[in-house]
Write a protein that holds these residues in place. Structure first.
Motif, PDB file in Angstrom:
ATOM      1  N   PHE A  56       0.821  -1.209   0.000  1.00 43.14           N
ATOM      2  CA  PHE A  56       0.000   0.000   0.000  1.00 43.14           C
ATOM      3  C   PHE A  56       0.856   1.261   0.000  1.00 43.14           C
ATOM      4  O   PHE A  56       0.434   2.309  -0.483  1.00 43.14           O
ATOM      5  N   ILE A  57       2.081   1.182   0.553  1.00 39.39           N
ATOM      6  CA  ILE A  57       2.985   2.334   0.548  1.00 39.39           C
ATOM      7  C   ILE A  57       3.496   2.588  -0.862  1.00 39.39           C
ATOM      8  O   ILE A  57       3.565   3.729  -1.326  1.00 39.39           O
ATOM      9  N   VAL A  58       3.850   1.503  -1.558  1.00 44.38           N
ATOM     10  CA  VAL A  58       4.282   1.639  -2.951  1.00 44.38           C
ATOM     11  C   VAL A  58       3.155   2.219  -3.794  1.00 44.38           C
ATOM     12  O   VAL A  58       3.371   3.092  -4.642  1.00 44.38           O
ATOM     13  N   SER A  59       1.941   1.754  -3.550  1.00 41.81           N
ATOM     14  CA  SER A  59       0.773   2.264  -4.279  1.00 41.81           C
ATOM     15  C   SER A  59       0.583   3.752  -4.034  1.00 41.81           C
ATOM     16  O   SER A  59       0.271   4.520  -4.955  1.00 41.81           O
ATOM     17  N   SER A  60       0.781   4.182  -2.765  1.00 41.55           N
ATOM     18  CA  SER A  60       0.649   5.592  -2.422  1.00 41.55           C
ATOM     19  C   SER A  60       1.690   6.440  -3.154  1.00 41.55           C
ATOM     20  O   SER A  60       1.375   7.513  -3.678  1.00 41.55           O
ATOM     21  N   LEU A  61       2.915   5.949  -3.210  1.00 38.66           N
ATOM     22  CA  LEU A  61       3.988   6.688  -3.891  1.00 38.66           C
ATOM     23  C   LEU A  61       3.725   6.800  -5.384  1.00 38.66           C
ATOM     24  O   LEU A  61       3.930   7.854  -5.995  1.00 38.66           O
ATOM     25  N   LYS A  62       3.269   5.720  -5.975  1.00 40.16           N
ATOM     26  CA  LYS A  62       3.002   5.749  -7.411  1.00 40.16           C
ATOM     27  C   LYS A  62       1.786   6.612  -7.726  1.00 40.16           C
ATOM     28  O   LYS A  62       1.706   7.231  -8.790  1.00 40.16           O
ATOM     29  N   ILE A 136      -8.738  16.915  -7.828  1.00 43.98           N
ATOM     30  CA  ILE A 136      -7.824  16.247  -6.910  1.00 43.98           C
ATOM     31  C   ILE A 136      -8.067  16.748  -5.491  1.00 43.98           C
ATOM     32  O   ILE A 136      -8.014  17.944  -5.229  1.00 43.98           O
ATOM     33  N   LEU A 137      -8.345  15.829  -4.585  1.00 46.76           N
ATOM     34  CA  LEU A 137      -8.527  16.131  -3.164  1.00 46.76           C
ATOM     35  C   LEU A 137      -7.215  15.810  -2.451  1.00 46.76           C
ATOM     36  O   LEU A 137      -6.724  14.679  -2.519  1.00 46.76           O
ATOM     37  N   HIS A 138      -6.627  16.772  -1.749  1.00 48.64           N
ATOM     38  CA  HIS A 138      -5.305  16.552  -1.143  1.00 48.64           C
ATOM     39  C   HIS A 138      -5.365  15.556   0.010  1.00 48.64           C
ATOM     40  O   HIS A 138      -4.583  14.618   0.078  1.00 48.64           O
ATOM     41  N   SER A 183      -3.525  11.757  -1.704  1.00 45.22           N
ATOM     42  CA  SER A 183      -4.498  12.514  -2.503  1.00 45.22           C
ATOM     43  C   SER A 183      -5.408  11.586  -3.306  1.00 45.22           C
ATOM     44  O   SER A 183      -5.040  10.456  -3.645  1.00 45.22           O
ATOM     45  N   LYS A 184      -6.589  12.097  -3.603  1.00 42.35           N
ATOM     46  CA  LYS A 184      -7.595  11.331  -4.327  1.00 42.35           C
ATOM     47  C   LYS A 184      -7.987  12.069  -5.591  1.00 42.35           C
ATOM     48  O   LYS A 184      -8.362  13.243  -5.546  1.00 42.35           O
ATOM     49  N   ALA A 216     -13.463  19.107   2.765  1.00 44.52           N
ATOM     50  CA  ALA A 216     -12.571  18.585   3.794  1.00 44.52           C
ATOM     51  C   ALA A 216     -11.204  19.261   3.733  1.00 44.52           C
ATOM     52  O   ALA A 216     -10.574  19.509   4.768  1.00 44.52           O
ATOM     53  N   ASP A 217     -10.735  19.577   2.523  1.00 46.70           N
ATOM     54  CA  ASP A 217      -9.454  20.287   2.376  1.00 46.70           C
ATOM     55  C   ASP A 217      -9.545  21.708   2.928  1.00 46.70           C
ATOM     56  O   ASP A 217      -8.580  22.224   3.493  1.00 46.70           O
TER      57      ASP A 217
END
Length: 458
Positions: A56-62, A136-138, A183-184, A216-217
């Protein structure tokens, strides 16, 4: 030894492109190095150890890499390039001297002057609104994720000066949103329910596990602004999520410590518990804190528009220019009666035939340029060098040719309009960057692209 391993991996990956790595930060699976590129400019290289790291960390970075590749804004950190080896992931980013939390603690005794906070607010509004325009939501706005970039001349002087001069140095700085790992990017939907972010900065709707969106941001930005001024969180009970929600509901923060009434009003409204009562970008742009700056440079923007009025391309097209208001995205704040292009077919896409089919394309592109000058422009060369079709005796075929010639003129017009929009964007004064005019103009360019597709299909 571990630090040296990471530093050596930079040279192995990039050769001599980035030199003199200096460790400036680290996390559980990554280290950040300050390096110099071939021009002697500083960059930050984030090296992530992929061995044994959770997926999940790799996914977040990518996810962060993917989003940063889509972004070009003065107040969002820039990704220059990214590379991946078998054991590590490398992100080459803009270099920021510090984050806002570090700046507060080391230079301002943990409380920033309100004039500086207002400057940071303006820049964060620019970056955040840009992200929202891009859907993009931060989701992780906090002091540690606001980078501080100091001008070179100020950076070399700040160590020689005492604290009295620090404010002017940081007042001239640039502030950038960092870390888009959480971010989303919204595609079809405009909300999500995923629990993400830092607890004390989370909006109450996230804490309540409700559906949430861009509001939310805004809440998280309000938390950051409150912290900058008071040195504290507005509502602080990080040990108990339910108690944290109740504190936010009571709205019992020390707002009276904020001296500037306009700034106090903004922060209070950003921190509203109810989403529907929370400050919007439209309301924010109407605040005197932002309008005062806009009024000072509004004439500069008007001059920029006037200097780029090459839009009268077809002399015999009626109403090709009309007075419109230039509106900030999501706001009715800035209104200037500047002569601006709005072709007839922008209002009615079926009105293609209003453009003359007999007009020479050289005069259509720019009445002030010679045909030879236009030919030098490779952008139009493919259009100019190809003659229009001649007429034959066949009436139906003649109608097709007439239709082709009409579209031919219109394609040239739309292409010229797009180029002029790009020229106009580049001429906008830097002081107006935080209003995101470039995002608004991008929508015009996208419209023209859709228009061309419609013209081709018909």
């Amino acid at each position: 030894m571990i630090d040296q391993f990471y530093a050596d991996s930079i040279q192995q990956q990039f050769g001599n492109k980035y030199m003199k790595p200096l460790l400036i930060g680290e996390g559980a699976f990554s280290k950040v190095f300050k390096c110099q590129n071939e021009l002697g400019e500083f960059v930050a290289i984030k090296v992530v150890n992929l061995l044994g790291i959770q997926p999940f960390i790799v996914s977040s970075l990518k996810n962060e890499i993917q989003l940063l590749n889509q972004i070009k804004n003065d107040n969002v950190i820039r990704l220059y390039e990214s590379q991946e080896s078998q054991s590590a992931l490398f992100l080459v980013l803009e270099y920021c001297e510090m984050d806002v939390k570090h700046m507060m603690i080391n230079y301002f005794d943990n409380k920033l002057p309100e004039d500086l906070v207002i400057n940071i607010l303006r820049q964060m509004v620019n970056g955040l609104n840009y992200l929202h325009q891009k859907n993009i939501l931060h989701r992780d706005l906090k002091l540690e994720n606001i980078g501080v970039m100091i001008k070179k001349e100020d950076f070399y002087q700040h160590k020689k000066l005492n604290n009295i001069h620090f404010q002017s140095i940081f007042q001239n700085g640039s502030y950038k949103l960092l870390d888009l790992g959480l971010s989303k990017k919204f595609l079809n939907q405009k909300n999500t329910k995923t629990l993400a972010g830092t607890l004390l900065n989370m909006a109450p709707e996230i804490l309540q596990r409700k559906s949430y969106s861009f509001e939310a941001d805004i809440y998280s930005l309000g938390v950051c602004l409150y912290q900058m001024i008071t040195g504290e969180y507005p509502f602080d009970n990080s040990l108990n999520r339910k108690k944290q929600i109740k504190l936010i509901q009571k709205q019992n923060a020390k707002f009276q410590e904020i001296q500037n009434s306009n700034l106090r009003d903004i922060i209070q409204k950003m921190l509203n518990f109810k989403v529907e009562d929370r400050l919007t970008f439209e309301q924010l742009y109407q605040s005197p804190l932002l309008q005062s700056t806009i009024e000072n440079v509004q004439s500069q923007f008007q001059n920029s528009l006037i200097q780029n009025t090459e839009f009268s391309i077809l002399d015999d097209v009626k109403s090709i220019q009309s007075d419109v208001s230039i509106i900030c995205p999501n706001t009715s704040m800035v209104e200037t009666d500047v002569s601006f292009i709005q072709p007839n077919y922008m209002q009615n896409q079926s009105n293609y035939e209003k453009i003359s089919d007999n007009q020479d394309i050289s005069s259509e592109i720019n009445s002030n340029q010679s045909f030879e000058e236009i030919q030098k422009n490779s952008f139009y060369k493919s259009l100019i060098d190809k003659p229009k079709l001649i007429f034959y005796k066949d009436c139906k075929f003649n109608q097709l040719i007439k239709r082709f010639n009409s579209l031919y003129d219109q394609f040239a017009l739309v292409i010229k309009l797009c180029e002029n929009f790009l020229d106009l964007i580049s001429s906008i004064p830097q002081k107006l960057k935080y209003q995101n005019f470039e995002v608004q103009f991008q929508k015009y360019l996208e419209y023209f692209s859709d228009l061309l597709e419609i013209m081709i299909k018909h």
